[in-house]
Design a protein around this motif. Structure first.
Motif, PDB file in Angstrom:
ATOM      1  N   ARG A 115       0.853  -1.186   0.000  1.00  0.00           N
ATOM      2  CA  ARG A 115       0.000   0.000   0.000  1.00  0.00           C
ATOM      3  C   ARG A 115       0.888   1.235   0.000  1.00  0.00           C
ATOM      4  O   ARG A 115       1.913   1.268   0.659  1.00  0.00           O
ATOM      5  CB  ARG A 115      -0.874  -0.008   1.257  1.00  0.00           C
ATOM      6  CG  ARG A 115      -1.778   1.187   1.413  1.00  0.00           C
ATOM      7  CD  ARG A 115      -2.635   1.024   2.684  1.00  0.00           C
ATOM      8  NE  ARG A 115      -3.309   2.261   3.000  1.00  0.00           N
ATOM      9  CZ  ARG A 115      -2.858   3.161   3.874  1.00  0.00           C
ATOM     10  NH1 ARG A 115      -1.738   2.961   4.514  1.00  0.00           N
ATOM     11  NH2 ARG A 115      -3.542   4.255   4.106  1.00  0.00           N
ATOM     12  N   ARG A 125      -6.235  16.147  -6.726  1.00  0.00           N
ATOM     13  CA  ARG A 125      -7.000  14.948  -6.352  1.00  0.00           C
ATOM     14  C   ARG A 125      -7.456  14.152  -7.586  1.00  0.00           C
ATOM     15  O   ARG A 125      -7.258  12.940  -7.663  1.00  0.00           O
ATOM     16  CB  ARG A 125      -8.206  15.353  -5.499  1.00  0.00           C
ATOM     17  CG  ARG A 125      -9.100  14.194  -5.153  1.00  0.00           C
ATOM     18  CD  ARG A 125     -10.299  14.612  -4.341  1.00  0.00           C
ATOM     19  NE  ARG A 125     -11.182  13.484  -4.130  1.00  0.00           N
ATOM     20  CZ  ARG A 125     -12.029  13.401  -3.134  1.00  0.00           C
ATOM     21  NH1 ARG A 125     -12.126  14.387  -2.256  1.00  0.00           N
ATOM     22  NH2 ARG A 125     -12.809  12.351  -3.015  1.00  0.00           N
ATOM     23  N   GLU A 129      -6.768  10.299  -8.731  1.00  0.00           N
ATOM     24  CA  GLU A 129      -7.874   9.352  -8.895  1.00  0.00           C
ATOM     25  C   GLU A 129      -7.820   8.695 -10.269  1.00  0.00           C
ATOM     26  O   GLU A 129      -8.081   7.488 -10.392  1.00  0.00           O
ATOM     27  CB  GLU A 129      -9.215  10.060  -8.682  1.00  0.00           C
ATOM     28  CG  GLU A 129      -9.469  10.392  -7.227  1.00  0.00           C
ATOM     29  CD  GLU A 129     -10.705  11.226  -6.985  1.00  0.00           C
ATOM     30  OE1 GLU A 129     -11.216  11.199  -5.849  1.00  0.00           O
ATOM     31  OE2 GLU A 129     -11.177  11.923  -7.919  1.00  0.00           O
ATOM     32  N   TRP A 133      -5.751   5.989  -7.520  1.00  0.00           N
ATOM     33  CA  TRP A 133      -5.673   6.291  -6.098  1.00  0.00           C
ATOM     34  C   TRP A 133      -7.067   6.586  -5.542  1.00  0.00           C
ATOM     35  O   TRP A 133      -7.958   7.022  -6.264  1.00  0.00           O
ATOM     36  CB  TRP A 133      -4.768   7.493  -5.864  1.00  0.00           C
ATOM     37  CG  TRP A 133      -3.314   7.229  -6.151  1.00  0.00           C
ATOM     38  CD1 TRP A 133      -2.754   6.966  -7.373  1.00  0.00           C
ATOM     39  CD2 TRP A 133      -2.247   7.206  -5.220  1.00  0.00           C
ATOM     40  NE1 TRP A 133      -1.405   6.777  -7.240  1.00  0.00           N
ATOM     41  CE2 TRP A 133      -1.067   6.926  -5.926  1.00  0.00           C
ATOM     42  CE3 TRP A 133      -2.182   7.405  -3.844  1.00  0.00           C
ATOM     43  CZ2 TRP A 133       0.175   6.836  -5.309  1.00  0.00           C
ATOM     44  CZ3 TRP A 133      -0.941   7.318  -3.228  1.00  0.00           C
ATOM     45  CH2 TRP A 133       0.219   7.031  -3.949  1.00  0.00           C
ATOM     46  N   THR A 134      -7.225   6.374  -4.223  1.00  0.00           N
ATOM     47  CA  THR A 134      -8.487   6.626  -3.532  1.00  0.00           C
ATOM     48  C   THR A 134      -8.287   7.693  -2.462  1.00  0.00           C
ATOM     49  O   THR A 134      -7.345   7.603  -1.668  1.00  0.00           O
ATOM     50  CB  THR A 134      -8.985   5.331  -2.867  1.00  0.00           C
ATOM     51  OG1 THR A 134      -9.145   4.331  -3.884  1.00  0.00           O
ATOM     52  CG2 THR A 134     -10.313   5.550  -2.158  1.00  0.00           C
ATOM     53  N   ARG A 136      -9.018   9.429   0.992  1.00  0.00           N
ATOM     54  CA  ARG A 136      -9.422   8.915   2.304  1.00  0.00           C
ATOM     55  C   ARG A 136      -9.864  10.011   3.256  1.00  0.00           C
ATOM     56  O   ARG A 136     -10.769   9.795   4.049  1.00  0.00           O
ATOM     57  CB  ARG A 136      -8.282   8.115   2.941  1.00  0.00           C
ATOM     58  CG  ARG A 136      -7.856   6.910   2.138  1.00  0.00           C
ATOM     59  CD  ARG A 136      -8.966   5.892   2.048  1.00  0.00           C
ATOM     60  NE  ARG A 136      -8.550   4.741   1.254  1.00  0.00           N
ATOM     61  CZ  ARG A 136      -9.367   3.843   0.778  1.00  0.00           C
ATOM     62  NH1 ARG A 136     -10.658   3.939   1.014  1.00  0.00           N
ATOM     63  NH2 ARG A 136      -8.923   2.845   0.064  1.00  0.00           N
ATOM     64  N   MET A 149      -4.460  10.241   0.342  1.00  0.00           N
ATOM     65  CA  MET A 149      -4.870   9.288  -0.689  1.00  0.00           C
ATOM     66  C   MET A 149      -4.003   8.052  -0.571  1.00  0.00           C
ATOM     67  O   MET A 149      -2.879   8.105  -0.062  1.00  0.00           O
ATOM     68  CB  MET A 149      -4.743   9.911  -2.080  1.00  0.00           C
ATOM     69  CG  MET A 149      -5.606  11.168  -2.242  1.00  0.00           C
ATOM     70  SD  MET A 149      -5.706  11.775  -3.931  1.00  0.00           S
ATOM     71  CE  MET A 149      -6.898  10.618  -4.635  1.00  0.00           C
ATOM     72  N   ASP A 150      -4.534   6.930  -1.064  1.00  0.00           N
ATOM     73  CA  ASP A 150      -3.724   5.723  -1.071  1.00  0.00           C
ATOM     74  C   ASP A 150      -4.062   4.862  -2.275  1.00  0.00           C
ATOM     75  O   ASP A 150      -5.048   5.105  -2.990  1.00  0.00           O
ATOM     76  CB  ASP A 150      -3.861   4.942   0.234  1.00  0.00           C
ATOM     77  CG  ASP A 150      -5.221   4.320   0.444  1.00  0.00           C
ATOM     78  OD1 ASP A 150      -6.125   4.466  -0.407  1.00  0.00           O
ATOM     79  OD2 ASP A 150      -5.400   3.651   1.489  1.00  0.00           O
ATOM     80  N   ILE A 151      -3.182   3.877  -2.497  1.00  0.00           N
ATOM     81  CA  ILE A 151      -3.371   2.940  -3.596  1.00  0.00           C
ATOM     82  C   ILE A 151      -2.864   1.578  -3.151  1.00  0.00           C
ATOM     83  O   ILE A 151      -1.848   1.477  -2.447  1.00  0.00           O
ATOM     84  CB  ILE A 151      -2.652   3.419  -4.880  1.00  0.00           C
ATOM     85  CG1 ILE A 151      -3.046   2.565  -6.086  1.00  0.00           C
ATOM     86  CG2 ILE A 151      -1.140   3.484  -4.685  1.00  0.00           C
ATOM     87  CD1 ILE A 151      -2.621   3.147  -7.431  1.00  0.00           C
ATOM     88  N   ASP A 152      -3.570   0.543  -3.539  1.00  0.00           N
ATOM     89  CA  ASP A 152      -3.175  -0.832  -3.265  1.00  0.00           C
ATOM     90  C   ASP A 152      -2.066  -1.192  -4.257  1.00  0.00           C
ATOM     91  O   ASP A 152      -2.225  -0.991  -5.468  1.00  0.00           O
ATOM     92  CB  ASP A 152      -4.380  -1.754  -3.434  1.00  0.00           C
ATOM     93  CG  ASP A 152      -4.121  -3.166  -2.958  1.00  0.00           C
ATOM     94  OD1 ASP A 152      -2.985  -3.671  -3.096  1.00  0.00           O
ATOM     95  OD2 ASP A 152      -5.063  -3.791  -2.445  1.00  0.00           O
TER      96      ASP A 152
END
Length: 154
Positions: A115, A125, A129, A133-134, A136, A149-152
């Motif tokens: 992550r 943003r 996206e 990315w998401t 939070r 923001m984060d990304i798997d």
């Protein structure tokens, strides 16, 4: 003097390999975060820059340093942070930001990351996206509105 504008081109993103490339990395960060945006006074260098596990990336276009990003592992297993994404104004039309973010994500994943998190200026943003990315949470970071923001990475 007319400002340099570069058309979309293939960015060659790679990890900083020597002192000269590290200076280019810091020169771009200073130009964007200190001189242009005035987020920091004098320098944006912080304690993370002294860490031995911090990775600095420079995007090159036609042999010229165009943009940078920094990434490092966080305390939690598999967690990484990407930050200090900066592209010189004359290269923004070359779409350097996307390759830099994708390179950072791939690099963290290749090093066992699961992550990645970033503190993104609110205006960026949608850009993140579009890269998967998401968002939070909203926050104030470095005195400015940002989005966590984060990304798997798996």
């Amino acid at each position: 003097m007319t400002e340099l504008r570069v058309a979309p081109a293939q960015a060659d993103c790679r990890l900083v390999a020597d002192a000269a490339e590290a200076e280019e990395h810091h020169r771009i960060r200073r130009a964007v975060f200190v001189d242009e945006q005035a987020i920091f006074d004098g320098t944006d260098v912080d304690a993370h820059d002294a860490r031995s596990d911090v990775l600095q990336v420079v995007a090159w276009i036609d042999g010229r340093a165009a943009g940078v990003v920094r990434l490092f592992p966080l305390g939690a297993a598999g967690a990484w942070q990407g930050d200090r994404l900066a592209v010189l104004p004359g290269f923004r039309t070359a779409r350097v930001g996307g390759p830099l973010v994708r390179f950072a994500v791939a690099t963290a994943a290749a090093r066992g990351g699961t992550r990645m998190v970033a503190h993104v200026q609110r205006d960026n943003r949608r850009f993140f996206e579009r890269l998967g990315w998401t968002a939070r949470a909203d926050e104030i970071y470095a005195g400015r509105p940002h989005v966590v923001m984060d990304i798997d990475l798996r």
